[in-house]
Design a protein around this motif. Structure first.
Motif, PDB file in Angstrom:
ATOM      1  N   ARG A 260       3.427   9.660  -9.849  1.00  0.00           N
ATOM      2  CA  ARG A 260       2.734   9.793 -11.121  1.00  0.00           C
ATOM      3  C   ARG A 260       1.999  11.136 -11.192  1.00  0.00           C
ATOM      4  O   ARG A 260       2.010  11.819 -12.223  1.00  0.00           O
ATOM      5  N   ALA A 261       1.361  11.496 -10.072  1.00  0.00           N
ATOM      6  CA  ALA A 261       0.643  12.773 -10.037  1.00  0.00           C
ATOM      7  C   ALA A 261       1.627  13.937 -10.227  1.00  0.00           C
ATOM      8  O   ALA A 261       1.351  14.899 -10.966  1.00  0.00           O
ATOM      9  N   LYS A 262       2.792  13.878  -9.558  1.00  0.00           N
ATOM     10  CA  LYS A 262       3.787  14.946  -9.686  1.00  0.00           C
ATOM     11  C   LYS A 262       4.325  14.985 -11.103  1.00  0.00           C
ATOM     12  O   LYS A 262       4.520  16.055 -11.667  1.00  0.00           O
TER      13      LYS A 262
ATOM     14  N   SER B 137       2.825  14.041 -13.798  1.00  0.00           N
ATOM     15  CA  SER B 137       1.767  14.552 -14.647  1.00  0.00           C
ATOM     16  C   SER B 137       1.680  16.075 -14.497  1.00  0.00           C
ATOM     17  O   SER B 137       1.495  16.794 -15.475  1.00  0.00           O
ATOM     18  N   GLN B 138       1.831  16.549 -13.275  1.00  0.00           N
ATOM     19  CA  GLN B 138       1.763  17.988 -13.029  1.00  0.00           C
ATOM     20  C   GLN B 138       2.944  18.680 -13.693  1.00  0.00           C
ATOM     21  O   GLN B 138       2.806  19.745 -14.287  1.00  0.00           O
ATOM     22  N   MET B 139       4.106  18.081 -13.610  1.00  0.00           N
ATOM     23  CA  MET B 139       5.285  18.669 -14.218  1.00  0.00           C
ATOM     24  C   MET B 139       5.153  18.669 -15.734  1.00  0.00           C
ATOM     25  O   MET B 139       5.542  19.652 -16.408  1.00  0.00           O
ATOM     26  N   ASP B 140       4.603  17.625 -16.298  1.00  0.00           N
ATOM     27  CA  ASP B 140       4.406  17.573 -17.740  1.00  0.00           C
ATOM     28  C   ASP B 140       3.430  18.656 -18.178  1.00  0.00           C
ATOM     29  O   ASP B 140       3.605  19.274 -19.232  1.00  0.00           O
ATOM     30  N   ASN B 141       2.395  18.875 -17.389  1.00  0.00           N
ATOM     31  CA  ASN B 141       1.394  19.894 -17.699  1.00  0.00           C
ATOM     32  C   ASN B 141       2.052  21.287 -17.644  1.00  0.00           C
ATOM     33  O   ASN B 141       1.746  22.161 -18.471  1.00  0.00           O
ATOM     34  N   GLU B 142       2.903  21.495 -16.670  1.00  0.00           N
ATOM     35  CA  GLU B 142       3.565  22.800 -16.537  1.00  0.00           C
ATOM     36  C   GLU B 142       4.499  23.051 -17.721  1.00  0.00           C
ATOM     37  O   GLU B 142       4.617  24.153 -18.231  1.00  0.00           O
ATOM     38  N   LYS B 143       5.185  22.034 -18.161  1.00  0.00           N
ATOM     39  CA  LYS B 143       6.085  22.163 -19.299  1.00  0.00           C
ATOM     40  C   LYS B 143       5.315  22.484 -20.560  1.00  0.00           C
ATOM     41  O   LYS B 143       5.759  23.261 -21.391  1.00  0.00           O
ATOM     42  N   GLN B 144       4.161  21.863 -20.706  1.00  0.00           N
ATOM     43  CA  GLN B 144       3.347  22.108 -21.900  1.00  0.00           C
ATOM     44  C   GLN B 144       2.786  23.537 -21.846  1.00  0.00           C
ATOM     45  O   GLN B 144       2.622  24.184 -22.875  1.00  0.00           O
ATOM     46  N   GLU B 145       2.508  24.023 -20.672  1.00  0.00           N
ATOM     47  CA  GLU B 145       1.968  25.375 -20.562  1.00  0.00           C
ATOM     48  C   GLU B 145       3.055  26.410 -20.878  1.00  0.00           C
ATOM     49  O   GLU B 145       2.781  27.478 -21.404  1.00  0.00           O
ATOM     50  N   GLU B 146       4.266  26.123 -20.573  1.00  0.00           N
ATOM     51  CA  GLU B 146       5.347  27.026 -20.837  1.00  0.00           C
ATOM     52  C   GLU B 146       5.602  27.117 -22.336  1.00  0.00           C
ATOM     53  O   GLU B 146       6.042  28.124 -22.853  1.00  0.00           O
TER      54      GLU B 146
ATOM     55  N   ASN C 191       0.826  -1.210   0.000  1.00  0.00           N
ATOM     56  CA  ASN C 191       0.000   0.000   0.000  1.00  0.00           C
ATOM     57  C   ASN C 191       0.861   1.261   0.000  1.00  0.00           C
ATOM     58  O   ASN C 191       0.580   2.236  -0.710  1.00  0.00           O
ATOM     59  N   VAL C 192       1.923   1.222   0.798  1.00  0.00           N
ATOM     60  CA  VAL C 192       2.815   2.382   0.856  1.00  0.00           C
ATOM     61  C   VAL C 192       3.462   2.598  -0.510  1.00  0.00           C
ATOM     62  O   VAL C 192       3.538   3.727  -1.021  1.00  0.00           O
ATOM     63  N   ALA C 193       3.934   1.489  -1.114  1.00  0.00           N
ATOM     64  CA  ALA C 193       4.571   1.590  -2.433  1.00  0.00           C
ATOM     65  C   ALA C 193       3.571   2.117  -3.451  1.00  0.00           C
ATOM     66  O   ALA C 193       3.919   2.953  -4.307  1.00  0.00           O
ATOM     67  N   LEU C 194       2.332   1.645  -3.378  1.00  0.00           N
ATOM     68  CA  LEU C 194       1.295   2.096  -4.301  1.00  0.00           C
ATOM     69  C   LEU C 194       1.024   3.584  -4.115  1.00  0.00           C
ATOM     70  O   LEU C 194       0.871   4.327  -5.087  1.00  0.00           O
ATOM     71  N   GLN C 195       0.984   4.049  -2.876  1.00  0.00           N
ATOM     72  CA  GLN C 195       0.760   5.468  -2.610  1.00  0.00           C
ATOM     73  C   GLN C 195       1.914   6.321  -3.167  1.00  0.00           C
ATOM     74  O   GLN C 195       1.692   7.381  -3.771  1.00  0.00           O
TER      75      GLN C 195
END
Length: 147
Positions: A133-135, A137-146, A123-127
């Motif tokens: 993955r969320a981070k 994805s967020q970083m990829d979104n920020e790069k695309q916005e730039e 469970n810890v590994a999954l979290q």
């Protein structure tokens, strides 16, 4: 007085004649009864012979039927023995399955702490993976916005 002797002899003779007449009638009736009785006895003998013959045939058929039933019963004994053996085999299989089930249950109880820890670590590994993955994805979104 002599005439009394004649009259007495005449009465005796007439009485004797009546006695003989009724005795003959009785004997004739008795002869007819005896003939009827003889016919009845002959008929009864024939009926008894017939019943005796039928009884012998019935006893013979009953003996044949009893022998047949005995043979069939002996033949079924092997089926019942096979069914008993099959039941014994099922019982042994059930005991084996029960022993295996108890062994697995015992081992699971013995290793339940290890399994619980493995699940917690999973469970810890999954979290961590979901957060990573969320981070990402967020970083990829920020790069695309730039761009």
């Amino acid at each position: 007085m002599e005439w009394i002797i004649y009259v007495s002899v005449a009465i005796i003779a007439v009485s004797f004649a009546f006695l003989v007449y009724y005795l003959i009638r009785t004997l004739v009736a008795m002869k007819a009864t005896m003939i009827s009785l003889s016919n009845t006895v002959e008929s009864l003998e024939k009926q008894v012979d017939s019943v005796t013959k039928e009884s012998k045939e019935l006893i013979h058929k009953t003996n044949i039927l009893a022998d047949d039933m005995q043979r069939k019963s002996d033949a079924l004994n092997s089926v019942f023995h096979a069914a008993k053996d099959l039941g014994d085999s099922f019982q042994r299989i059930n005991l084996s399955v029960k022993k295996v089930s108890e062994s697995v249950s015992r081992r699971a109880d013995e290793q339940s702490d290890q399994i619980a820890q493995a699940v917690k670590w999973g469970n810890v590994a999954l979290q961590f993976w979901e957060k990573w993955r969320a981070k990402k994805s967020q970083m990829d979104n920020e790069k695309q916005e730039e761009k």
